[in-house]
Design a protein around this motif. Sequence first.
Motif, PDB file in Angstrom:
ATOM      1  N   GLU A   1       0.842  -1.206   0.000  1.00 37.15           N
ATOM      2  CA  GLU A   1       0.000   0.000   0.000  1.00 37.15           C
ATOM      3  C   GLU A   1       0.876   1.255   0.000  1.00 37.15           C
ATOM      4  N   HIS A   2       1.969   1.221   0.776  1.00 34.54           N
ATOM      5  CA  HIS A   2       2.847   2.380   0.915  1.00 34.54           C
ATOM      6  C   HIS A   2       3.470   2.772  -0.434  1.00 34.54           C
TER       7      HIS A   2
ATOM      8  N   CYS B   1       3.715   4.883  -6.375  1.00 29.26           N
ATOM      9  CA  CYS B   1       4.878   5.788  -6.279  1.00 29.26           C
ATOM     10  C   CYS B   1       6.148   4.949  -6.169  1.00 29.26           C
ATOM     11  N   ARG B   2       6.664   4.547  -7.302  1.00 30.72           N
ATOM     12  CA  ARG B   2       7.859   3.689  -7.293  1.00 30.72           C
ATOM     13  C   ARG B   2       9.023   4.465  -6.696  1.00 30.72           C
ATOM     14  N   PRO B   3       9.720   3.882  -5.705  1.00 24.09           N
ATOM     15  CA  PRO B   3      10.819   4.633  -5.079  1.00 24.09           C
ATOM     16  C   PRO B   3      12.032   4.708  -6.003  1.00 24.09           C
ATOM     17  N   GLU B   4      12.895   5.691  -5.751  1.00 25.88           N
ATOM     18  CA  GLU B   4      14.164   5.793  -6.485  1.00 25.88           C
ATOM     19  C   GLU B   4      15.105   4.717  -5.943  1.00 25.88           C
TER      20      GLU B   4
ATOM     21  N   ALA C   1      10.113  -9.151   3.101  1.00 24.11           N
ATOM     22  CA  ALA C   1      10.072  -7.686   2.917  1.00 24.11           C
ATOM     23  C   ALA C   1      11.313  -7.220   2.162  1.00 24.11           C
ATOM     24  N   VAL C   2      12.481  -7.788   2.487  1.00 25.75           N
ATOM     25  CA  VAL C   2      13.708  -7.415   1.778  1.00 25.75           C
ATOM     26  C   VAL C   2      13.558  -7.747   0.290  1.00 25.75           C
ATOM     27  N   LEU C   3      13.055  -8.938  -0.008  1.00 25.94           N
ATOM     28  CA  LEU C   3      12.873  -9.317  -1.420  1.00 25.94           C
ATOM     29  C   LEU C   3      11.874  -8.390  -2.120  1.00 25.94           C
ATOM     30  N   SER C   4      10.845  -7.983  -1.403  1.00 25.85           N
ATOM     31  CA  SER C   4       9.856  -7.064  -2.008  1.00 25.85           C
ATOM     32  C   SER C   4      10.495  -5.722  -2.339  1.00 25.85           C
ATOM     33  N   LEU C   5      11.346  -5.228  -1.426  1.00 26.56           N
ATOM     34  CA  LEU C   5      12.005  -3.938  -1.668  1.00 26.56           C
ATOM     35  C   LEU C   5      12.945  -4.052  -2.877  1.00 26.56           C
ATOM     36  N   LEU C   6      13.619  -5.194  -3.005  1.00 25.47           N
ATOM     37  CA  LEU C   6      14.479  -5.411  -4.176  1.00 25.47           C
ATOM     38  C   LEU C   6      13.636  -5.388  -5.448  1.00 25.47           C
ATOM     39  N   ARG C   7      12.477  -6.048  -5.382  1.00 25.34           N
ATOM     40  CA  ARG C   7      11.586  -6.091  -6.557  1.00 25.34           C
ATOM     41  C   ARG C   7      11.090  -4.699  -6.911  1.00 25.34           C
ATOM     42  N   LEU C   8      10.949  -3.836  -5.908  1.00 23.67           N
ATOM     43  CA  LEU C   8      10.511  -2.459  -6.163  1.00 23.67           C
ATOM     44  C   LEU C   8      11.633  -1.621  -6.772  1.00 23.67           C
ATOM     45  N   GLY C   9      12.843  -2.176  -6.794  1.00 23.80           N
ATOM     46  CA  GLY C   9      13.972  -1.471  -7.423  1.00 23.80           C
ATOM     47  C   GLY C   9      14.907  -0.804  -6.429  1.00 23.80           C
ATOM     48  N   LEU C  10      14.659  -0.930  -5.139  1.00 15.65           N
ATOM     49  CA  LEU C  10      15.555  -0.294  -4.158  1.00 15.65           C
ATOM     50  C   LEU C  10      16.905  -1.008  -4.151  1.00 15.65           C
ATOM     51  N   ARG C  11      17.965  -0.225  -3.988  1.00 18.98           N
ATOM     52  CA  ARG C  11      19.308  -0.802  -4.040  1.00 18.98           C
ATOM     53  C   ARG C  11      20.167  -0.415  -2.835  1.00 18.98           C
ATOM     54  N   GLU C  12      19.534   0.170  -1.826  1.00 20.27           N
ATOM     55  CA  GLU C  12      20.254   0.541  -0.584  1.00 20.27           C
ATOM     56  C   GLU C  12      19.448  -0.003   0.601  1.00 20.27           C
ATOM     57  N   ILE C  13      19.518  -1.322   0.767  1.00 22.05           N
ATOM     58  CA  ILE C  13      18.676  -1.967   1.784  1.00 22.05           C
ATOM     59  C   ILE C  13      19.563  -2.540   2.885  1.00 22.05           C
TER      60      ILE C  13
END
Length: 430
Positions: free
Chosen positions: A187-188, A192-195, A212-224
């Motif tokens: 939902e968050h 609004c795809r994050p940079e 959650a980590v895998l989801s953030l990677l799928r969203l394109g985040l690269r500083e996790i």
Amino acid sequence: MSTSTSRPVGLPHYAVAGIGAGPANLSFAALAEGAVPGPVALFDRRQSHAWHPELMHPGVRLQTSWVKDLVTLVDPRNRFSFLNYLVTTGRIYAFLNAQFDAIPRLEYDRYLAWASGELGTIRYGVDVTGVRFDEVFVLLADDRPVATSDHLVLGLGTRPYVPDCFADPGLPGVPLPGVLLAEQLAEHFAGCRPEPHETAVVVGGGQTGAEAVLSLLRLGLREIRWIGRRPWFAPMDDSPPANDFYRPAYVRHFQSLPAHLRDRFVSNQILTSDGVSMTTLQELYQVNYEIWLADGRSPVMMLPGRDVVGAAERHGSVVLRCRRLGGGQEQHSARHVVLATGRRPAPLPLAPELLDLAEGEEPAIEPDYSLRWKHGDTNRIFVQNRAQSSHGVVDPNLSLLSVRSAVIINSLLDRSVFSIRDEQVHTLWA
Ligand SMILES: Cc1cc2nc3c(=O)[nH]c(=O)nc-3n(C[C@H](O)[C@H](O)[C@H](O)COP(=O)(O)OP(=O)(O)OC[C@H]3O[C@@H](n4cnc5c(N)ncnc54)[C@H](O)[C@@H]3O)c2cc1C
């Protein structure tokens, strides 16, 4: 079973009302069909069936064998078996040929939805905010009576836990701005795809944290950064001796232990349940490696052995203060902080005088999952999924759902409707 006659007029009356229609009470209702005389109904605040929909990420798998479905371990011929679902929905051949080692959680959700529809006894959209007793149980939604019953089975499930240091000081239990629950991730970030360079910290080293980590990677985040309390991101122990804790014979042994030892036993066994699936860990390590191959930089920094002891919002970021297992402290600052910090039982919607408990006190749960209370001889209250300290590490789990429901039904009817056989035991627990 008692059949009461004095009750508020004009309301539907049930022999048993189940509050909650998650897997625990679905199992109860499935086994009760044809066994419990009189009508049984389940009430759920959801508008329709859904099983942890906020955590249904792509590709997530069930950690439990599908043989341990709603009914099979105690009643393999029951029409609510997973096998019957596969056959009657026409998917058995496709399912078998897909050769899953662990089935998709989405398939389990579809199975539960099918069972809910087949049962036809679930009243959705009813948030039971209270239960009082007036010769029968009176279920209240928004303080208005909606139904009565002779007996109750509470299958309320759990809800995400927000440790105090992440909570807004003005709103206990509500995360600080910038901190979100793993359940709120989709939902968050919807629309609004994050940079890629936006920083994110996931707190919690269990399965939900890894997903959650895998989801953030799928969203394109690269500083996790992934923070866990244990000294390493421990895999779930799914070995044969670990699975011995998930059988009726061990539950019986566990109940024979002195109360002061049981909590210690549960915490020693917790990685048989709360560890991360090996396949999830492998996926995470492989994605991290492959992105490093392509970009020269790993997107995920693993930070085990850290206990977050403070959190504060500063200029649009959240600063986390961590105590390190090896001594000393360190800080991590991130734009997004995702909490996967465990779950706690949902509050019991029972009028305080029913159980006579002090504020925040949990009721003692009997071996048959009943609660002791004043009219317990005639009107029974059973609880599901909140008996870990009395029944063992298996209790919040799907593994023995049908066995627990069978124990409840046997006790309710005061006879052995279902026999629970676990005889080939090759371990002598101490
Ligand atoms: C994402 C996730 C995956 C999991 N995967 C596994 C797994 O693979 N294997 C395993 O063994 N365990 C797993 N678990 C743990 C556990 O088995 C599940 O949480 C399971 O759903 C518990 O079933 P339940 O019926 O007790 O609770 P829930 O599934 O939470 O259902 C409770 C229901 O009660 C309703 N409710 C609550 N209070 C009220 C009220 N006052 N009035 C009306 N309705 C109410 C809720 O809306 C909900 O539908 C998982 C847990 C999570 C969070």
